[in-house]
Design an enzyme around this catalytic site. Structure first.
Site, PDB file in Angstrom:
ATOM      1  NE  ARG A   1     -38.141  66.477   8.844  1.00  0.00           N
ATOM      2  CZ  ARG A   1     -37.948  67.763   8.662  1.00  0.00           C
ATOM      3  NH1 ARG A   1     -36.767  68.281   8.712  1.00  0.00           N
ATOM      4  NH2 ARG A   1     -38.975  68.559   8.415  1.00  0.00           N
TER       5      ARG A   1
ATOM      6  CG  HIS B   1     -51.725  66.258   4.976  1.00  0.00           C
ATOM      7  ND1 HIS B   1     -51.157  65.391   4.069  1.00  0.00           N
ATOM      8  CD2 HIS B   1     -50.889  66.272   6.055  1.00  0.00           C
ATOM      9  CE1 HIS B   1     -50.030  64.919   4.566  1.00  0.00           C
ATOM     10  NE2 HIS B   1     -49.839  65.436   5.775  1.00  0.00           N
TER      11      HIS B   1
ATOM     12  CD  GLU C   1     -50.151  65.141  10.276  1.00  0.00           C
ATOM     13  OE1 GLU C   1     -49.136  64.636  10.778  1.00  0.00           O
ATOM     14  OE2 GLU C   1     -50.383  65.116   9.049  1.00  0.00           O
TER      15      GLU C   1
ATOM     16  CE  LYS D   1     -41.757  68.444  11.623  1.00  0.00           C
ATOM     17  NZ  LYS D   1     -42.514  68.880  10.501  1.00  0.00           N
TER      18      LYS D   1
ATOM     19  CG  ASN E   1     -42.711  60.350   6.218  1.00  0.00           C
ATOM     20  OD1 ASN E   1     -43.193  61.481   6.286  1.00  0.00           O
ATOM     21  ND2 ASN E   1     -41.562  60.108   5.615  1.00  0.00           N
TER      22      ASN E   1
HETATM   23  P1  NAD Z   1     -54.229  75.599   4.842  1.00  0.00           P
HETATM   24  O1  NAD Z   1     -53.007  76.415   4.903  1.00  0.00           O
HETATM   25  O2  NAD Z   1     -54.961  75.542   3.549  1.00  0.00           O
HETATM   26  O3  NAD Z   1     -55.240  76.084   5.963  1.00  0.00           O
HETATM   27  C1  NAD Z   1     -56.491  75.423   6.089  1.00  0.00           C
HETATM   28  C2  NAD Z   1     -57.642  76.424   6.049  1.00  0.00           C
HETATM   29  O4  NAD Z   1     -57.659  77.165   7.267  1.00  0.00           O
HETATM   30  C3  NAD Z   1     -57.557  77.454   4.928  1.00  0.00           C
HETATM   31  O5  NAD Z   1     -58.834  77.587   4.386  1.00  0.00           O
HETATM   32  C4  NAD Z   1     -57.152  78.738   5.649  1.00  0.00           C
HETATM   33  O6  NAD Z   1     -57.660  79.871   4.995  1.00  0.00           O
HETATM   34  C5  NAD Z   1     -57.793  78.552   6.982  1.00  0.00           C
HETATM   35  N1  NAD Z   1     -57.184  79.248   8.120  1.00  0.00           N
HETATM   36  C6  NAD Z   1     -55.866  79.431   8.397  1.00  0.00           C
HETATM   37  N2  NAD Z   1     -55.731  79.961   9.625  1.00  0.00           N
HETATM   38  C7  NAD Z   1     -56.969  80.139  10.135  1.00  0.00           C
HETATM   39  C8  NAD Z   1     -57.479  80.627  11.365  1.00  0.00           C
HETATM   40  N3  NAD Z   1     -56.680  80.992  12.363  1.00  0.00           N
HETATM   41  N4  NAD Z   1     -58.824  80.676  11.535  1.00  0.00           N
HETATM   42  C9  NAD Z   1     -59.662  80.247  10.548  1.00  0.00           C
HETATM   43  N5  NAD Z   1     -59.238  79.759   9.372  1.00  0.00           N
HETATM   44  C10 NAD Z   1     -57.905  79.696   9.180  1.00  0.00           C
HETATM   45  O7  NAD Z   1     -53.920  74.076   5.249  1.00  0.00           O
HETATM   46  P2  NAD Z   1     -53.081  73.444   6.449  1.00  0.00           P
HETATM   47  O8  NAD Z   1     -53.799  72.212   6.784  1.00  0.00           O
HETATM   48  O9  NAD Z   1     -52.752  74.399   7.501  1.00  0.00           O
HETATM   49  O10 NAD Z   1     -51.704  73.062   5.714  1.00  0.00           O
HETATM   50  C11 NAD Z   1     -51.665  72.135   4.657  1.00  0.00           C
HETATM   51  C12 NAD Z   1     -50.376  72.313   3.899  1.00  0.00           C
HETATM   52  O11 NAD Z   1     -49.268  72.096   4.761  1.00  0.00           O
HETATM   53  C13 NAD Z   1     -50.216  71.341   2.738  1.00  0.00           C
HETATM   54  O12 NAD Z   1     -49.901  72.049   1.567  1.00  0.00           O
HETATM   55  C14 NAD Z   1     -49.070  70.440   3.152  1.00  0.00           C
HETATM   56  O13 NAD Z   1     -48.293  70.006   2.052  1.00  0.00           O
HETATM   57  C15 NAD Z   1     -48.286  71.353   4.050  1.00  0.00           C
HETATM   58  N6  NAD Z   1     -47.453  70.643   5.021  1.00  0.00           N
HETATM   59  C16 NAD Z   1     -46.142  70.957   5.063  1.00  0.00           C
HETATM   60  C17 NAD Z   1     -45.315  70.322   5.965  1.00  0.00           C
HETATM   61  C18 NAD Z   1     -43.874  70.705   6.058  1.00  0.00           C
HETATM   62  O14 NAD Z   1     -43.109  70.045   6.770  1.00  0.00           O
HETATM   63  N7  NAD Z   1     -43.461  71.757   5.396  1.00  0.00           N
HETATM   64  C19 NAD Z   1     -45.829  69.344   6.836  1.00  0.00           C
HETATM   65  C20 NAD Z   1     -47.192  69.047   6.765  1.00  0.00           C
HETATM   66  C21 NAD Z   1     -47.994  69.703   5.849  1.00  0.00           C
END
Ligand code: NAD
Length: 360
Positions: free
Chosen positions: A241, A265, A185, A227, A245
């Site tokens: 924005r 993702h 990303e 961002k 994507n």
């Molecule tokens: P996540 O929140 O599931 O975290 C990934 C993993 O990392 C999890 O297993 C979590 O327990 C672990 N974790 C978190 N912090 C940690 C740390 N410091 N040390 C070790 N492990 C840790 O996934 P993600 O990739 O952070 O986020 C994905 C989500 O974000 C999706 O649901 C997606 O839709 C959303 N998202 C939202 C936006 C937005 O603009 N709101 C943009 C992109 C993605």
């Protein structure tokens, strides 16, 4: 430069701090002293590993602090969990002067942000993201929400935080695969908006994958700055924005086709960026040599899981039902050079199919 950036929309202006040690140094200033309750929404594992870092910020609030554990995982990012969290907030004495802190990955920041958006018709949220993906993307920009059976993020709200604290130190415990997914990303931000960021990432993949300063921190800061700039110029996903994507149109199709289980993702986005780059070259929006640079840079951050069994037919069918189709048209963000893009619709199916096949 590491430091403080701002999201500034017609309605709000808030700081996004990128700095090692910022959880101790900057979070305390963000929590309003008059808050009757401070709800920290987090995952138990994250809290155990890093919760102590919030102590300086929370000390002044004594027993007005309530830590609410959210189970985590995409399957729990549901309205029922938001109901459970907000029920707990009422039981714990929450009122309109409550503040929510989202402390976790993107799933936690999306859920905490949405809970704050709807609790008592809206209370402030401070985001303290703990994954790379959440730091450079999910926690900045005010998009919050949960999943429905029918698809991801289909219920939600724009609820801008009062501040975002990005502390790269918490990433030291993150699984390598999660770091890599976040870096795709970051690379996306370079391709769409910054030749400087892209070139640094192209030149230093090993240092960046190894979270070495200054490269890793600089990549996060540049990405967050981009961002913030894009969200400030276009809060609610108009054309500008939409450039965020890049890689997401085909990436979403791949995520759906693999039932959101095979890929993270960021990995799906990496595939989508590769396909969109092939498409850009095919449609002559991008020089072939620049396309090769983008694809090689993506590959230098490691491979995504094998996509054996995934066909271009299946992905083409998924594209039709993607929620980013507007008025039935699929939109593609295509690079025109490093740091710039164009948005195309009415792209011929055979060109899309060929780009997917070149990427599989
Ligand atoms: P996540 O929140 O599931 O975290 C990934 C993993 O990392 C999890 O297993 C979590 O327990 C672990 N974790 C978190 N912090 C940690 C740390 N410091 N040390 C070790 N492990 C840790 O996934 P993600 O990739 O952070 O986020 C994905 C989500 O974000 C999706 O649901 C997606 O839709 C959303 N998202 C939202 C936006 C937005 O603009 N709101 C943009 C992109 C993605």
């Amino acid at each position: 430069m590491l430091g403080e950036f701002f999201v500034e929309t017609s309605q709000v202006r808030y700081p996004v701090m990128v700095k090692r040690g910022s959880i101790e140094q900057s979070l305390p200033e963000l929590i309003p002293r008059k808050a009757h309750r401070v709800f920290v929404i987090t995952e138990e594992m994250v809290w155990q590993m890093h919760g102590h870092r919030l102590a300086p910020a929370l000390a002044a609030f004594g027993d007005r602090v309530k830590v609410l554990h959210f189970p985590g995982g995409e399957s729990r990012k549901r309205l029922s969990e938001v109901e459970a969290l907000t029920d707990q907030m009422v039981a714990d004495g929450g009122d309109r002067s409550s503040v929510v802190i989202g402390f976790g990955g993107g799933i936690v920041t999306d859920v905490a942000g949405f809970a704050a958006a709807v609790f008592m018709r809206g209370v402030p949220v401070i985001q303290v993201p703990t994954t790379l993906l959440a730091q450079v993307d999910a926690a900045v920009g005010g998009k919050t929400g949960v999943n429905l059976v029918g698809g991801k993020n289909l219920v939600g709200s724009f609820h801008q935080p009062v501040g975002v604290i990005i502390d790269p130190d918490v990433l030291g415990t993150l699984a390598v695969r999660e770091v890599r997914a976040g870096l795709y990303e970051v690379l996306k931000h370079g391709v769409i908006r910054s030749a400087e960021l892209f070139t640094m990432m192209e030149q230093h993949p090993l240092q960046i994958l190894g979270q070495q300063t200054p490269y890793f921190d600089q990549a996060i800061a540049d990405s967050v700055r981009i961002k913030c700039e894009v969200v400030s110029a276009d809060e609610k996903e108009g054309d500008l924005r939409r450039i965020l994507n890049f890689g997401h149109t085909i990436g979403h199709a791949l995520e759906a086709e693999t039932q959101y289980k095979l890929l993270l993702h960021g990995e799906a986005v990496a595939f989508g960026m590769r396909a969109a780059t092939h498409l850009a070259v095919r449609l002559s929006t991008l020089e072939p040599e620049t396309g090769t640079r983008i694809i090689e840079a993506i590959e230098s951050y490691g491979a995504i899981p094998s996509l054996d069994g995934i066909t271009s037919d299946a992905l083409m069918a998924r594209l039709i039902s993607d929620k980013k189709t507007v008025g039935g048209e699929v939109h593609f963000v295509l690079p025109t050079k490093i740091g710039a893009t164009t948005i195309r619709k009415n792209v011929p199916d055979d060109a899309i199919r060929a780009a997917i096949e070149a990427s599989l």
